[in-house]
Design a protein around this motif. Structure first.
Motif, PDB file in Angstrom:
ATOM      1  N   ALA A 103       3.361  -8.928  -3.915  1.00 42.97           N
ATOM      2  CA  ALA A 103       3.650 -10.119  -3.119  1.00 42.97           C
ATOM      3  C   ALA A 103       4.214  -9.771  -1.742  1.00 42.97           C
ATOM      4  O   ALA A 103       4.351 -10.643  -0.886  1.00 42.97           O
ATOM      5  CB  ALA A 103       4.646 -11.009  -3.862  1.00 42.97           C
ATOM      6  N   HIS A 104       4.575  -8.506  -1.501  1.00 44.11           N
ATOM      7  CA  HIS A 104       5.139  -8.118  -0.213  1.00 44.11           C
ATOM      8  C   HIS A 104       4.055  -8.191   0.865  1.00 44.11           C
ATOM      9  O   HIS A 104       2.911  -7.831   0.609  1.00 44.11           O
ATOM     10  CB  HIS A 104       5.685  -6.688  -0.314  1.00 44.11           C
ATOM     11  N   PRO A 105       4.412  -8.658   2.078  1.00 41.91           N
ATOM     12  CA  PRO A 105       3.389  -8.769   3.121  1.00 41.91           C
ATOM     13  C   PRO A 105       2.672  -7.443   3.404  1.00 41.91           C
ATOM     14  O   PRO A 105       1.483  -7.456   3.737  1.00 41.91           O
ATOM     15  CB  PRO A 105       4.177  -9.209   4.359  1.00 41.91           C
ATOM     16  N   PHE A 106       3.352  -6.308   3.244  1.00 42.17           N
ATOM     17  CA  PHE A 106       2.686  -5.022   3.491  1.00 42.17           C
ATOM     18  C   PHE A 106       1.600  -4.765   2.444  1.00 42.17           C
ATOM     19  O   PHE A 106       0.675  -3.993   2.687  1.00 42.17           O
ATOM     20  CB  PHE A 106       3.679  -3.862   3.447  1.00 42.17           C
ATOM     21  N   ALA A 107       1.750  -5.398   1.272  1.00 41.54           N
ATOM     22  CA  ALA A 107       0.749  -5.228   0.225  1.00 41.54           C
ATOM     23  C   ALA A 107      -0.295  -6.334   0.282  1.00 41.54           C
ATOM     24  O   ALA A 107      -1.491  -6.082   0.320  1.00 41.54           O
ATOM     25  CB  ALA A 107       1.421  -5.219  -1.144  1.00 41.54           C
ATOM     26  N   SER A 108       0.173  -7.581   0.340  1.00 43.42           N
ATOM     27  CA  SER A 108      -0.749  -8.712   0.171  1.00 43.42           C
ATOM     28  C   SER A 108      -1.471  -9.081   1.456  1.00 43.42           C
ATOM     29  O   SER A 108      -2.623  -9.498   1.423  1.00 43.42           O
ATOM     30  CB  SER A 108       0.031  -9.933  -0.318  1.00 43.42           C
ATOM     31  N   ALA A 109      -0.793  -8.965   2.591  1.00 45.26           N
ATOM     32  CA  ALA A 109      -1.353  -9.545   3.820  1.00 45.26           C
ATOM     33  C   ALA A 109      -2.092  -8.526   4.662  1.00 45.26           C
ATOM     34  O   ALA A 109      -2.709  -8.881   5.657  1.00 45.26           O
ATOM     35  CB  ALA A 109      -0.234 -10.184   4.646  1.00 45.26           C
ATOM     36  N   LEU A 110      -2.035  -7.255   4.267  1.00 47.95           N
ATOM     37  CA  LEU A 110      -2.603  -6.212   5.122  1.00 47.95           C
ATOM     38  C   LEU A 110      -4.035  -5.907   4.705  1.00 47.95           C
ATOM     39  O   LEU A 110      -4.336  -5.795   3.524  1.00 47.95           O
ATOM     40  CB  LEU A 110      -1.738  -4.957   4.987  1.00 47.95           C
ATOM     41  N   SER A 111      -4.912  -5.748   5.693  1.00 48.69           N
ATOM     42  CA  SER A 111      -6.248  -5.298   5.353  1.00 48.69           C
ATOM     43  C   SER A 111      -6.836  -4.545   6.535  1.00 48.69           C
ATOM     44  O   SER A 111      -6.250  -4.513   7.625  1.00 48.69           O
ATOM     45  CB  SER A 111      -7.142  -6.474   4.950  1.00 48.69           C
ATOM     46  N   GLY A 112      -8.000  -3.934   6.296  1.00 51.30           N
ATOM     47  CA  GLY A 112      -8.656  -3.161   7.349  1.00 51.30           C
ATOM     48  C   GLY A 112      -7.740  -2.070   7.853  1.00 51.30           C
ATOM     49  O   GLY A 112      -7.053  -1.397   7.089  1.00 51.30           O
ATOM     50  N   SER A 113      -7.722  -1.896   9.155  1.00 54.77           N
ATOM     51  CA  SER A 113      -6.869  -0.863   9.747  1.00 54.77           C
ATOM     52  C   SER A 113      -5.724  -1.507  10.526  1.00 54.77           C
ATOM     53  O   SER A 113      -5.235  -0.955  11.506  1.00 54.77           O
ATOM     54  CB  SER A 113      -7.707   0.033  10.659  1.00 54.77           C
TER      55      SER A 113
END
Lengths: 409, 409
Positions: free
Chosen positions: B350-360
């Motif tokens: 649920a952490h933004p670094f895990a859930s909200a991050l994608s691509g580069s």
């Protein structure tokens, strides 16, 4: 590593006049008079809705507490004698204040910033005169930029005259979050902004973050009640005294009007956006006020009657859940389709507006030619006195830099 | 609503000298010579590693293509005769260039910006002299700010002299993302930054976003192979020619050094941060280069041998998954504990670094006294020629505003 003070050559001194000393105005006074910034700024007047306190810049600087103590509350009469040798008083009159500030600025050759911390349309109507007279205007007050197109045009046009001041409005959208400054950097360096989408209201953010929380295991088919969330939000001061003022969507519509108008005055090869002659009132805005409650004037009565409409909101949520989505109240400017609108949208669980948002945070996504694959996103608290004041004071620092202050790193 | 041009009073003309005309430098030339900015900036020199092209500001302005065509490639000899009446040539020599620019700026009374688009430490060693001579320095080159503390101190100290220029380095961290400007606004308005945490490397972001993708249903216990992801990233140009240059973590350490040093020169009541006398080399940095491969000089050989170490990375991932977490390579500055470090960390889904991050994408979270409950977050592409150039050009516009240009809204 103790290097030099980060505030370089603070010998430049910028005069500041503040109208509105509510929660935000008080925080602005506190930040401007902090040890780091005090050498850069000199507060020369403070006004509430009834009184203006003028302070001689020749006298020693006062701290925030002493300054604020010199301004009587608007409920009190105008002092007949001054409690401080540097202080003098006059009835509050924004037009007269602007004339007086412009006169003093010309005489002293010191640049002056007018900071408007009210939410008063009448104050914003003085911006064109202030800008034309060479003052900078810094404000978190959305009214001047989101009402009639005529006022907006006057404000923008006033800036173009030689010697005119400029207007700084970072704090009108997202408070201290870098939203308008990011938009500016994108536009001025020639990026093409194709879409701006965001949760622009802290209150709406809180309500729908709570509303989409999973139901209790004991009652899996139900979730939190919309009316209950609004009631709690009101009790905690997260809403306006009358929650309908938030649920109408007009706060979001005002912010979207500002973004849309800034886009419109910058060159673009994309279709023109709607002209919004009446500002936020011209914008397609979905209200969350149930029609039957539209004419209730009391916030308490409104909250009392809201449970009668919970079923309508439950149904909206159920429809979203059926698609694996959650509801968010968003503002969208889509330049491809020319659509500018505020309303409820459904987002899948993996979307940043669904997964990454919590509390009363704002989140704004800029889709541009350069940030095409994935948007540039800014997120965080978008309301509150201290972060709003931060947006205002950061703008004031930018003004000071235009007039010779070296503030860097 | 066609209002005035957003670029007001562009009569101010700022001279610009660009060193380094690779991908970023070319984009900077393109943006500075765009119709909107061309009235504001005049490119007076372009240098690559061997040649400097000087252009007379008295001649008519040239467009980006014409300008770039006048600079011979560094592989070619210095032209003996000029193909254009306004052009002249000299061997590249940053120190001599700075002297010449400073001389011309004094004579013409026009402000000059030195834009360094190299990644060359030797060029950054000229910054103190350039700043002392009154030039502004704008750069995406991290070297000068993340190497020895002595050079950093010289650069910062040079700014404090009367008449000295300032250094602008937004694009060194997150390219065009508003990261350093946001940090500046937080610090200068008196917020207390307690923690900065982020994914600062696009390459590391890509690798671990791919590495934490769910395994195929046919082989639930396995996931994508680390070596395979690095191989694909290298083939697509997402890594340096030698992937170890990314996997060493030194790029992240350089960015963290810059953030840490900026924090250190601003007042704070929190414990002092480590002094980093050797810059990024003083910083606690976890390398992802397997020890057995540390001395391989060829990128291709490195990628060939990396599969031998997949089991080590598989194990790290399995340990994270056991806790319901994913791996991210992050930089952290924690002012409470005084820790500054780069390395692998585990984040819950649920952490933004895990859930909200994608691509580069890069993502940076600022935890501060004001943004205490939830951090201020900036996210988006943090590398690429066009967004890096945007960071550079937005800084150049800020310089122009300091010297009288009106660019607003």
């Amino acid at each position: 590593m103790a290097l030099l003070s980060p505030l370089l050559a603070p010998a430049v001194s910028i005069c500041v006049s503040i109208i509105g000393v509510g929660l935000v105005g008080k925080q602005v006074v506190a930040q401007l008079t902090s040890p780091a910034l005090a050498p850069l700024f000199r507060i020369v007047s403070l006004s509430n809705s009834r009184h203006t306190l003028a302070l001689s810049p020749a006298a020693p600087a006062l701290d925030a507490r002493a300054l604020l103590a010199l301004l009587p509350p608007s409920s009190a009469p105008l002092p007949t004698s001054s409690p401080h040798p540097a202080a003098s008083y006059a009835p509050a009159d924004p037009a007269a204040l602007v004339r007086s500030l412009a006169h003093t600025a010309r005489e002293s050759n010191k640049h002056t910033i007018l900071i408007d911390c009210t939410s008063d349309l009448a104050v914003t109507e003085q911006y064109p005169a202030a800008i034309a007279a060479g003052l900078s205007v810094v404000t978190p007050n959305k009214k001047g930029f989101s009402s009639s197109g005529e006022l907006w045009k006057q404000i923008v046009d006033a800036q173009s005259a030689p010697g005119a001041g400029l207007v700084y409005l970072e704090a009108t959208v997202g408070a201290g979050l870098p939203i308008l400054s990011t938009l500016r950097d994108l536009l001025k360096t020639g990026d093409e902004v194709t879409k701006i989408e965001g949760v622009f209201s802290g209150t709406m953010s809180y309500i729908f973050n709570e509303f989409s929380k999973p139901a209790a295991p004991s009652a899996p088919s139900s979730g939190p009640k919309f009316s209950e969330i609004v009631k709690i939000a009101k009790e905690n001061g997260y809403t306006e005294p009358h929650p309908a003022d938030d649920l109408s969507g007009s706060d979001v519509a005002r912010k979207l009007t500002i973004l849309s108008r800034i886009l419109s005055i910058n060159p673009s090869t994309l279709p023109a956006l709607p002209s919004l002659p009446e500002g936020y009132a011209s914008l397609s805005t979905e209200t969350l006020i149930p029609a039957a409650l539209a004419s209730i004037a009391s916030g308490d009565e409104f909250v009392q009657k809201l449970p009668e409409h919970d079923a309508e909101f439950d149904q909206l949520r159920a429809e979203a859940e059926k698609e694996g989505k959650v509801l968010r109240y968003v503002g969208v400017i889509d330049r491809q389709s020319g659509v500018v609108k505020c309303g409820l949208e459904k987002y899948p669980a993996a979307h940043p507006f669904a997964s990454a948002l919590s509390g009363s945070d704002n989140i704004v996504a800029f889709h541009t030619a350069r940030y095409a694959q994935r948007p540039l996103i800014v997120q965080g608290a978008g309301a509150g006195a201290d972060v709003t004041a931060m947006g205002v004071v950061a703008d004031a620092i930018k003004v000071a830099e235009r007039y010779g202050a070296k503030v860097h790193l």
